[in-house]
Every structure is written in C-alpha cells, then in structure tokens.
Design an enzyme around this catalytic site. Structure first.
Site, mmCIF file in Angstrom:
data_model
loop_
_atom_site.group_PDB
_atom_site.id
_atom_site.type_symbol
_atom_site.label_atom_id
_atom_site.label_comp_id
_atom_site.label_asym_id
_atom_site.label_seq_id
_atom_site.Cartn_x
_atom_site.Cartn_y
_atom_site.Cartn_z
ATOM 1 C CG ASP A 84 85.542 50.398 -57.231
ATOM 2 O OD1 ASP A 84 85.674 51.530 -57.702
ATOM 3 O OD2 ASP A 84 85.505 49.392 -57.958
ATOM 4 C CE LYS A 138 88.823 48.633 -58.573
ATOM 5 N NZ LYS A 138 87.738 48.206 -59.478
ATOM 6 N NE ARG A 173 82.177 35.638 -53.347
ATOM 7 C CZ ARG A 173 81.803 36.927 -53.315
ATOM 8 N NH1 ARG A 173 82.646 37.854 -52.929
ATOM 9 N NH2 ARG A 173 80.584 37.277 -53.679
ATOM 10 C CG ASP A 176 82.026 38.274 -56.517
ATOM 11 O OD1 ASP A 176 82.260 39.365 -55.945
ATOM 12 O OD2 ASP A 176 80.951 38.034 -57.095
ATOM 13 C CG PHE A 186 86.029 43.862 -62.049
ATOM 14 C CD1 PHE A 186 85.173 44.684 -61.316
ATOM 15 C CD2 PHE A 186 85.929 42.489 -61.874
ATOM 16 C CE1 PHE A 186 84.233 44.151 -60.439
ATOM 17 C CE2 PHE A 186 84.988 41.945 -61.000
ATOM 18 C CZ PHE A 186 84.146 42.781 -60.287
ATOM 19 N N GLY A 222 82.612 39.485 -49.728
ATOM 20 C CA GLY A 222 83.971 39.712 -50.196
ATOM 21 C C GLY A 222 85.048 39.731 -49.124
#
Ligand SMILES: O=P(O)(O)OC[C@H]1O[C@H](OP(=O)(O)OP(=O)(O)O)[C@H](O)[C@@H]1O
Ligand SMILES: Nc1nc2[nH]cnc2c(=O)[nH]1
Ligand SMILES: [Mg+2]
Length: 182
Positions: free
Chosen positions: A106, A134, A168, A162, A155, A47
């Site tokens: 997250d 987040k 991505r 992704d 999300f 990521g």
C-alpha cells in the site's frame, strides 16, 4: 457476499489461479539458482499467512517457511507510520535465497522496512512476491518481482486482510463499506 463488503474485486477462483501462476514462476526462477537448498519463504504475519500457505503449495522446489510479525496499521484503516517487529524469524537467512510473501503493498512502508532489515542479514537474494499492489498517491518505491493483482485505492479486506482483526477469513477479496469504519 458479506454485508459489510460493497464489491468483490477478486473471487476465490481468480485468486487461486493467480497464486498458482506466481508459484510456477517462482519454481522456474529459482530451480537452478537455489539448487538443493531451495528457498526460504517468509510470510509477513498476520495478513500474509493465508497467501503464503496457498503459495507454498504451488512451489515445486525445496521450500522452507518462516514467519515475521510486523504491524503498522493497528486497528485502523491508515498506517500509523511506525513499523514494529512483533516476532522475528526463527531461521538464519545468511547466504540463502529469500522470497517474501506479502499480502498487500500500500504505502510501501512495511516492505521498505522489511527489505532493509532482511538485507542487513546478507541473504544470497531477496525477492518480493505481493498478492496485491495498491495504486496510491504516495507510495515508496518497492521493487516487487511478483505481483498478483493491481487494486484500487480503497480499503480492502478478505483472504488474510483485516479491518480490526475481522474479515481475514473471507475467501475472496473485496472493498469494505466506508460506513463500517467511518
Ligand atoms: O504498504 P503498507 O502501507 O505498509 O501496508 C501493507 C501492510 O499493511 C498490512 O499489515 P498490518 O500492519 O495491518 O498488519 P496485519 O498484517 O497484522 O494486518 C498488510 O498486511 C501489509 O503488511
Ligand atoms: N485490510 C487492509 N489492510 C491494509 N494494509 C494496507 N492497506 C490495506 C488495505 O487496503 N486493507
Ligand atoms: Mg491489518
């Protein structure tokens, strides 16, 4: 805008400007401390690859780049709760100033695991730069020196992030429509 995205949270330009600010801050904060050796920037694949590539070019002191692959989300939208190392670093980080470039914090599970793992290798310092943080109900307490943007508990995809390996390559960051994964 991509048909599977309901809303753009951060545009290409906003991301570019914020990444430049973070790069400038890292440059200033480590210029004296890291000296001629500079820093090692570590990207958490897959990521964070795009964030790190852009961030590295905004850092104006010596900067090595290394990669670690870790995965906990598989092809879903929820963390499996199990963090796995898929690829380890190539370099030794003992005594070095390490900056982790992460795309998103997250649940905090990934960074908690990574910080513990890397701290055991005795770097001179260990610092986190995350592009996104987040606000979730349950989040491990992770100290991030650099945070690009706070984002909502939805999300999100794009700029490295992704869903099932897609999106991505979107140049912006947006919210994935729930009907895509429900
Ligand atoms: O704070 P957490 O809840 O742990 O989530 C953050 C992590 O989740 C994603 O990685 P993922 O496991 O999807 O692997 P990827 O980078 O290959 O997409 C993302 O790139 C972060 O590394
Ligand atoms: N793509 C994506 N990956 C994540 N990993 C943890 N949270 C997220 C998210 O919101 N989107
Ligand atoms: Mg993922």
């Amino acid at each position: 805008m991509h048909k599977d995205v309901s809303e753009i949270l951060f545009t290409e330009e906003q991301i570019h400007d914020r990444v430049a600010e973070i790069g400038a801050a890292i440059t200033e904060d480590f210029r004296e401390k890291a000296g001629d050796d500079g820093i090692i920037l570590i990207s958490v694949l897959r990521g964070a690859a795009i964030f790190m590539a852009d961030l590295a070019r905004e850092i104006k002191i010596p900067c090595e780049m290394d990669y670690m692959a870790i995965s906990s989300y598989g092809n879903g939208v929820k963390s499996s709760g199990v963090v796995r190392i898929l690829k380890d670093l190539s370099s030794h980080i003992e005594g070095r100033h390490v900056v982790i470039a992460e795309d998103i914090l997250d649940s905090g599970l990934t960074l908690t695991y990574l910080l513990k793992n890397l701290a055991s290798r005795n770097p001179a310092s260990l610092t986190v730069a995350t592009l996104l943080r987040k606000k979730t109900k349950v989040q491990a307490d992770v100290d991030c020196a650099y945070v690009g943007f706070e984002c909502p508990d939805q999300f999100i995809v794009g700029y490295g992030l992704d869903y099932a390996e897609r999106y991505r390559n979107l140049p912006y960051i947006g919210v994935l429509k729930p009907e895509v994964y429900e």
